[in-house]
Design a protein around this motif. Structure first.
Motif, PDB file in Angstrom:
ATOM      1  N   THR A 189      32.599  -4.792  71.471  1.00 42.25           N
ATOM      2  CA  THR A 189      32.468  -5.835  72.487  1.00 42.25           C
ATOM      3  C   THR A 189      31.678  -5.270  73.660  1.00 42.25           C
ATOM      4  N   TYR A 190      30.832  -6.115  74.234  1.00 42.61           N
ATOM      5  CA  TYR A 190      29.926  -5.631  75.270  1.00 42.61           C
ATOM      6  C   TYR A 190      29.577  -6.760  76.233  1.00 42.61           C
ATOM      7  N   SER A 191      29.068  -6.366  77.392  1.00 40.33           N
ATOM      8  CA  SER A 191      28.623  -7.336  78.386  1.00 40.33           C
ATOM      9  C   SER A 191      27.234  -7.849  78.015  1.00 40.33           C
ATOM     10  N   ARG A 192      26.746  -8.795  78.769  1.00 33.57           N
ATOM     11  CA  ARG A 192      25.406  -9.311  78.513  1.00 33.57           C
ATOM     12  C   ARG A 192      24.383  -8.198  78.671  1.00 33.57           C
ATOM     13  N   PRO A 193      23.458  -8.059  77.732  1.00 29.14           N
ATOM     14  CA  PRO A 193      22.449  -6.993  77.847  1.00 29.14           C
ATOM     15  C   PRO A 193      21.492  -7.249  79.003  1.00 29.14           C
ATOM     16  N   ALA A 194      20.871  -6.161  79.464  1.00 32.18           N
ATOM     17  CA  ALA A 194      19.916  -6.271  80.572  1.00 32.18           C
ATOM     18  C   ALA A 194      18.674  -7.048  80.157  1.00 32.18           C
ATOM     19  N   ILE A 195      18.357  -7.016  78.871  1.00 31.96           N
ATOM     20  CA  ILE A 195      17.218  -7.778  78.347  1.00 31.96           C
ATOM     21  C   ILE A 195      17.745  -9.116  77.840  1.00 31.96           C
ATOM     22  N   PRO A 196      17.482 -10.210  78.531  1.00 29.43           N
ATOM     23  CA  PRO A 196      18.051 -11.500  78.110  1.00 29.43           C
ATOM     24  C   PRO A 196      17.500 -11.963  76.765  1.00 29.43           C
ATOM     25  N   PHE A 197      18.367 -12.616  75.983  1.00 26.41           N
ATOM     26  CA  PHE A 197      18.035 -13.210  74.687  1.00 26.41           C
ATOM     27  C   PHE A 197      17.608 -12.159  73.656  1.00 26.41           C
ATOM     28  N   LEU A 198      16.525 -11.447  73.923  1.00 34.44           N
ATOM     29  CA  LEU A 198      16.052 -10.446  72.971  1.00 34.44           C
ATOM     30  C   LEU A 198      17.086  -9.341  72.787  1.00 34.44           C
ATOM     31  N   GLY A 199      17.800  -9.005  73.857  1.00 31.78           N
ATOM     32  CA  GLY A 199      18.822  -7.966  73.764  1.00 31.78           C
ATOM     33  C   GLY A 199      19.900  -8.315  72.762  1.00 31.78           C
ATOM     34  N   ASP A 200      20.338  -9.573  72.769  1.00 32.82           N
ATOM     35  CA  ASP A 200      21.362 -10.002  71.812  1.00 32.82           C
ATOM     36  C   ASP A 200      20.850  -9.908  70.376  1.00 32.82           C
ATOM     37  N   VAL A 201      19.581 -10.222  70.184  1.00 35.70           N
ATOM     38  CA  VAL A 201      18.993 -10.124  68.841  1.00 35.70           C
ATOM     39  C   VAL A 201      18.984  -8.671  68.378  1.00 35.70           C
ATOM     40  N   ILE A 202      18.575  -7.772  69.263  1.00 34.43           N
ATOM     41  CA  ILE A 202      18.505  -6.352  68.906  1.00 34.43           C
ATOM     42  C   ILE A 202      19.890  -5.811  68.559  1.00 34.43           C
ATOM     43  N   ILE A 203      20.872  -6.125  69.394  1.00 36.44           N
ATOM     44  CA  ILE A 203      22.229  -5.621  69.162  1.00 36.44           C
ATOM     45  C   ILE A 203      22.810  -6.197  67.869  1.00 36.44           C
ATOM     46  N   SER A 204      22.653  -7.489  67.680  1.00 37.24           N
ATOM     47  CA  SER A 204      23.290  -8.162  66.545  1.00 37.24           C
ATOM     48  C   SER A 204      22.660  -7.795  65.209  1.00 37.24           C
ATOM     49  N   THR A 205      21.356  -7.574  65.206  1.00 32.17           N
ATOM     50  CA  THR A 205      20.669  -7.286  63.943  1.00 32.17           C
ATOM     51  C   THR A 205      20.429  -5.794  63.725  1.00 32.17           C
ATOM     52  N   ALA A 206      20.902  -4.962  64.631  1.00 31.18           N
ATOM     53  CA  ALA A 206      20.667  -3.516  64.510  1.00 31.18           C
ATOM     54  C   ALA A 206      21.094  -2.946  63.158  1.00 31.18           C
ATOM     55  N   PRO A 207      22.266  -3.333  62.606  1.00 29.47           N
ATOM     56  CA  PRO A 207      22.651  -2.770  61.303  1.00 29.47           C
ATOM     57  C   PRO A 207      21.667  -3.083  60.186  1.00 29.47           C
ATOM     58  N   LEU A 208      20.976  -4.208  60.302  1.00 35.58           N
ATOM     59  CA  LEU A 208      20.032  -4.615  59.269  1.00 35.58           C
ATOM     60  C   LEU A 208      18.863  -3.643  59.150  1.00 35.58           C
ATOM     61  N   PHE A 209      18.623  -2.872  60.202  1.00 32.71           N
ATOM     62  CA  PHE A 209      17.518  -1.913  60.190  1.00 32.71           C
ATOM     63  C   PHE A 209      18.010  -0.463  60.243  1.00 32.71           C
ATOM     64  N   VAL A 210      19.103  -0.229  60.964  1.00 20.85           N
ATOM     65  CA  VAL A 210      19.628   1.134  61.078  1.00 20.85           C
ATOM     66  C   VAL A 210      20.183   1.616  59.745  1.00 20.85           C
ATOM     67  N   ILE A 211      20.907   0.749  59.037  1.00 21.85           N
ATOM     68  CA  ILE A 211      21.530   1.179  57.780  1.00 21.85           C
ATOM     69  C   ILE A 211      20.491   1.505  56.704  1.00 21.85           C
ATOM     70  N   PRO A 212      19.459   0.675  56.477  1.00 24.23           N
ATOM     71  CA  PRO A 212      18.423   1.098  55.519  1.00 24.23           C
ATOM     72  C   PRO A 212      17.740   2.398  55.920  1.00 24.23           C
ATOM     73  N   LEU A 213      17.547   2.603  57.228  1.00 22.96           N
ATOM     74  CA  LEU A 213      16.958   3.862  57.683  1.00 22.96           C
ATOM     75  C   LEU A 213      17.885   5.028  57.356  1.00 22.96           C
ATOM     76  N   ALA A 214      19.187   4.842  57.593  1.00 22.95           N
ATOM     77  CA  ALA A 214      20.156   5.889  57.268  1.00 22.95           C
ATOM     78  C   ALA A 214      20.179   6.158  55.764  1.00 22.95           C
ATOM     79  N   LEU A 215      20.053   5.114  54.971  1.00 27.46           N
ATOM     80  CA  LEU A 215      20.019   5.282  53.519  1.00 27.46           C
ATOM     81  C   LEU A 215      18.774   6.056  53.084  1.00 27.46           C
ATOM     82  N   SER A 216      17.673   5.828  53.770  1.00 34.71           N
ATOM     83  CA  SER A 216      16.449   6.573  53.454  1.00 34.71           C
ATOM     84  C   SER A 216      16.623   8.058  53.757  1.00 34.71           C
ATOM     85  N   VAL A 217      17.239   8.361  54.899  1.00 33.01           N
ATOM     86  CA  VAL A 217      17.509   9.758  55.253  1.00 33.01           C
ATOM     87  C   VAL A 217      18.478  10.374  54.250  1.00 33.01           C
TER      88      VAL A 217
END
Length: 242
Positions: free
Chosen positions: A77-105
């Motif tokens: 749980t977190y407060s509103r990001p400093a970057i409006p709208f785009l910040g929520d997209v980055i936070i919410s979809t981060a696993p969609l990109f971080v996990i494949p990257l981790a799998l590659s490593v």
């Protein structure tokens, strides 16, 4: 980038999310003991939440509470990001990109230090023929590590791959959080295409290319996890009387 390639990339992203949700439901239904299911899910859930934490750091959101893993999953749980709208997209979809990257490593690590043999997987989606190449590479992967020369470490690799793939997809709450920002990004993309500004079009094309690379990695590992999940899926169907 033509419309066909863009649709192919977008479709691959949808498939990655669909595979993750589908396999999670299969394992949850097929595993007879909940503790075993939690054991399968644990690494993926923890990394999923760590991806959200990373997204918070990148967007200036203040973290209020962290649950890396519990019987009900995890949460950040977190407060509103400093970057409006785009910040929520980055936070919410981060696993969609971080996990494949981790799998590659992880794939590099098992190849370098555990003796696992990995074929060259396609890194971009250029045509439907790419999927044929991907299928052949995945078949070679299983044959080389389980049939041609059995490698016990490869079983651990498969376990971790399944665990992480089950947690790739954003949760329902993640998608709600990212809804407004995603719509604004789509609208901005349409405006950029219609603007005809060369540098803006080039930037948008590069962004789509990077998304395609991330989705392609997710698709590779998603299909590997799908093959591993075929036995529990069959067992699930048998139990339901199909």
């Amino acid at each position: 980038m033509d419309a066909g390639t863009f649709l192919l990339i977008a479709s691959s992203g949808i498939v990655v999310v669909a595979i993750s949700h589908f396999l999670d439901r299969i394992w949850a239904s097929a595993v007879p003991f909940h503790a075993v299911y939690l054991f399968i899910r644990a690494p993926g859930v923890i990394l999923h939440e760590c991806a959200h934490i990373l997204g918070c750091f990148l967007t200036g959101a203040r973290i209020r509470n962290i649950v890396l893993f519990s019987q009900d999953g995890g949460s950040v749980t977190y407060s509103r990001p400093a970057i409006p709208f785009l910040g929520d997209v980055i936070i919410s979809t981060a696993p969609l990109f971080v996990i494949p990257l981790a799998l590659s490593v992880m794939t590099w690590f098992f190849a370098e230090y555990a003796g696992c043999v990995f074929p060259v997987f396609p890194v971009t989606l250029t045509s439907q023929a790419t999927f044929m190449d991907l299928g052949g590479a995945i078949s070679t992967l299983f044959f080389d590590n389980l049939v041609s020369r059995f490698n016990g470490w490869f079983l651990i690799y498969l376990y971790l791959t399944v665990s992480l793939v089950l947690s790739v997809a954003p949760s329902t709450q993640d998608m709600k959080n990212a809804a407004e920002g995603s719509l604004l990004l789509i609208l901005a993309g349409i405006i950029v295409v219609w603007s005809g500004i060369p540098w803006a079009e080039a930037a948008a094309e590069e962004l789509v290319r990077l998304l395609g690379y991330g989705f392609m990695m997710g698709l590779v590992f998603g299909l590997i996890a799908f093959i591993v999940s075929l036995p529990p899926a069959a067992w699930h169907l048998v139990r339901r009387g199909w």
